[in-house]
Write a protein that holds these residues in place. Structure first.
Motif, PDB file in Angstrom:
ATOM      1  N   ALA A 104      -7.624 -10.349  -8.448  1.00 37.10           N
ATOM      2  CA  ALA A 104      -6.244  -9.970  -8.771  1.00 37.10           C
ATOM      3  C   ALA A 104      -5.499 -11.131  -9.402  1.00 37.10           C
ATOM      4  CB  ALA A 104      -5.519  -9.503  -7.507  1.00 37.10           C
ATOM      5  N   SER A 105      -5.735 -12.321  -8.881  1.00 32.01           N
ATOM      6  CA  SER A 105      -5.052 -13.505  -9.401  1.00 32.01           C
ATOM      7  C   SER A 105      -5.537 -13.862 -10.796  1.00 32.01           C
ATOM      8  CB  SER A 105      -5.269 -14.689  -8.457  1.00 32.01           C
ATOM      9  OG  SER A 105      -4.646 -15.842  -8.964  1.00 32.01           O
ATOM     10  N   ILE A 106      -6.834 -13.909 -10.973  1.00 42.40           N
ATOM     11  CA  ILE A 106      -7.407 -14.280 -12.273  1.00 42.40           C
ATOM     12  C   ILE A 106      -6.962 -13.310 -13.356  1.00 42.40           C
ATOM     13  CG2 ILE A 106      -9.578 -14.382 -13.566  1.00 42.40           C
ATOM     14  CD1 ILE A 106     -10.828 -15.528 -10.938  1.00 42.40           C
ATOM     15  N   ASN A 107      -6.943 -12.034 -13.029  1.00 43.69           N
ATOM     16  CA  ASN A 107      -6.601 -10.998 -14.003  1.00 43.69           C
ATOM     17  C   ASN A 107      -5.124 -10.611 -13.998  1.00 43.69           C
ATOM     18  OD1 ASN A 107      -9.354 -10.485 -14.996  1.00 43.69           O
ATOM     19  ND2 ASN A 107      -9.702  -9.832 -12.894  1.00 43.69           N
ATOM     20  N   SER A 108      -4.341 -11.228 -13.123  1.00 44.17           N
ATOM     21  CA  SER A 108      -2.926 -10.858 -12.944  1.00 44.17           C
ATOM     22  C   SER A 108      -2.774  -9.342 -12.864  1.00 44.17           C
ATOM     23  CB  SER A 108      -2.061 -11.432 -14.070  1.00 44.17           C
ATOM     24  OG  SER A 108      -1.966 -12.832 -13.927  1.00 44.17           O
ATOM     25  N   ASP A 109      -3.578  -8.757 -11.983  1.00 46.53           N
ATOM     26  CA  ASP A 109      -3.662  -7.301 -11.844  1.00 46.53           C
ATOM     27  C   ASP A 109      -3.147  -6.881 -10.472  1.00 46.53           C
ATOM     28  OD1 ASP A 109      -4.339  -4.627 -11.712  1.00 46.53           O
ATOM     29  OD2 ASP A 109      -6.442  -4.928 -12.273  1.00 46.53           O
ATOM     30  N   THR A 110      -1.937  -6.351 -10.440  1.00 47.30           N
ATOM     31  CA  THR A 110      -1.345  -5.963  -9.161  1.00 47.30           C
ATOM     32  C   THR A 110      -2.059  -4.783  -8.507  1.00 47.30           C
ATOM     33  OG1 THR A 110       0.294  -4.562 -10.273  1.00 47.30           O
ATOM     34  CG2 THR A 110       0.944  -6.837  -9.776  1.00 47.30           C
ATOM     35  N   THR A 111      -2.765  -3.974  -9.297  1.00 47.93           N
ATOM     36  CA  THR A 111      -3.469  -2.825  -8.698  1.00 47.93           C
ATOM     37  C   THR A 111      -4.577  -3.287  -7.760  1.00 47.93           C
ATOM     38  OG1 THR A 111      -5.054  -2.574 -10.521  1.00 47.93           O
ATOM     39  CG2 THR A 111      -2.965  -1.364 -10.692  1.00 47.93           C
ATOM     40  N   LYS A 112      -5.065  -4.502  -7.957  1.00 49.59           N
ATOM     41  CA  LYS A 112      -6.123  -5.021  -7.089  1.00 49.59           C
ATOM     42  C   LYS A 112      -5.580  -5.523  -5.761  1.00 49.59           C
ATOM     43  CE  LYS A 112      -9.318  -5.987 -10.772  1.00 49.59           C
ATOM     44  NZ  LYS A 112     -10.456  -6.767 -11.170  1.00 49.59           N
ATOM     45  N   LEU A 113      -4.259  -5.576  -5.627  1.00 50.93           N
ATOM     46  CA  LEU A 113      -3.656  -6.005  -4.369  1.00 50.93           C
ATOM     47  C   LEU A 113      -3.608  -4.877  -3.341  1.00 50.93           C
ATOM     48  CD1 LEU A 113      -0.668  -8.104  -5.759  1.00 50.93           C
ATOM     49  CD2 LEU A 113      -2.851  -8.965  -4.856  1.00 50.93           C
ATOM     50  N   ALA A 114      -3.494  -3.639  -3.782  1.00 49.00           N
ATOM     51  CA  ALA A 114      -3.348  -2.496  -2.868  1.00 49.00           C
ATOM     52  C   ALA A 114      -4.479  -2.396  -1.841  1.00 49.00           C
ATOM     53  CB  ALA A 114      -3.200  -1.199  -3.655  1.00 49.00           C
TER      54      ALA A 114
END
Length: 126
Positions: free
Chosen positions: A99-109
């Motif tokens: 999530a951090s590397i890709n700045s992808d908030t969907t991976k936080l859920a």
């Protein structure tokens, strides 16, 4: 690090330290889980607002909490529960890095769901 311009942050930190000093092991785990959930919320906001440095600091805090909780597991005597928690913490660690590397908030859920489920379990454990 606090400045004279941020007395509320200093108060919050001293309050957390006081709670931790008087907490038993179960309370400490709950405090860590809640802190992890708080940081995950902050990470989402940092990603959404493109605050890269702040995102990195929050991710670092989350990773430290997750790795610390994993390190506390008694793998010799904890049986299946410890093994399952280890796998969940490993998943959260990998997912958070992605999530951090890709700045992808969907991976936080999925991380929020896992930590929430663990936290719910601890709420019933005494």
């Amino acid at each position: 690090m606090f400045t004279n311009n941020d007395p509320f942050a200093a108060y919050q930190q001293s309050s957390v330290e006081a709670r931790a000093a008087s907490a038993n092991q179960h309370d400490l785990v709950r405090m860590l889980l809640e802190a992890c959930l708080d940081e995950l919320t902050k990470i989402e906001g940092h990603i959404d607002n493109r605050r890269i440095a702040e995102k990195g600091a929050s991710v670092d805090k989350c990773l430290n909490i997750i790795m610390g909780m994993d390190a506390m597991l008694d793998m010799e005597n904890g049986g299946e529960l410890a093994a399952n928690l280890h796998q969940l913490y490993d998943f959260c660690h990998r997912q958070l890095l992605s999530a951090s590397i890709n700045s992808d908030t969907t991976k936080l859920a999925p991380i929020v769901q896992v930590i929430t489920d663990i936290n719910d379990g601890w709420q019933h454990f005494e």
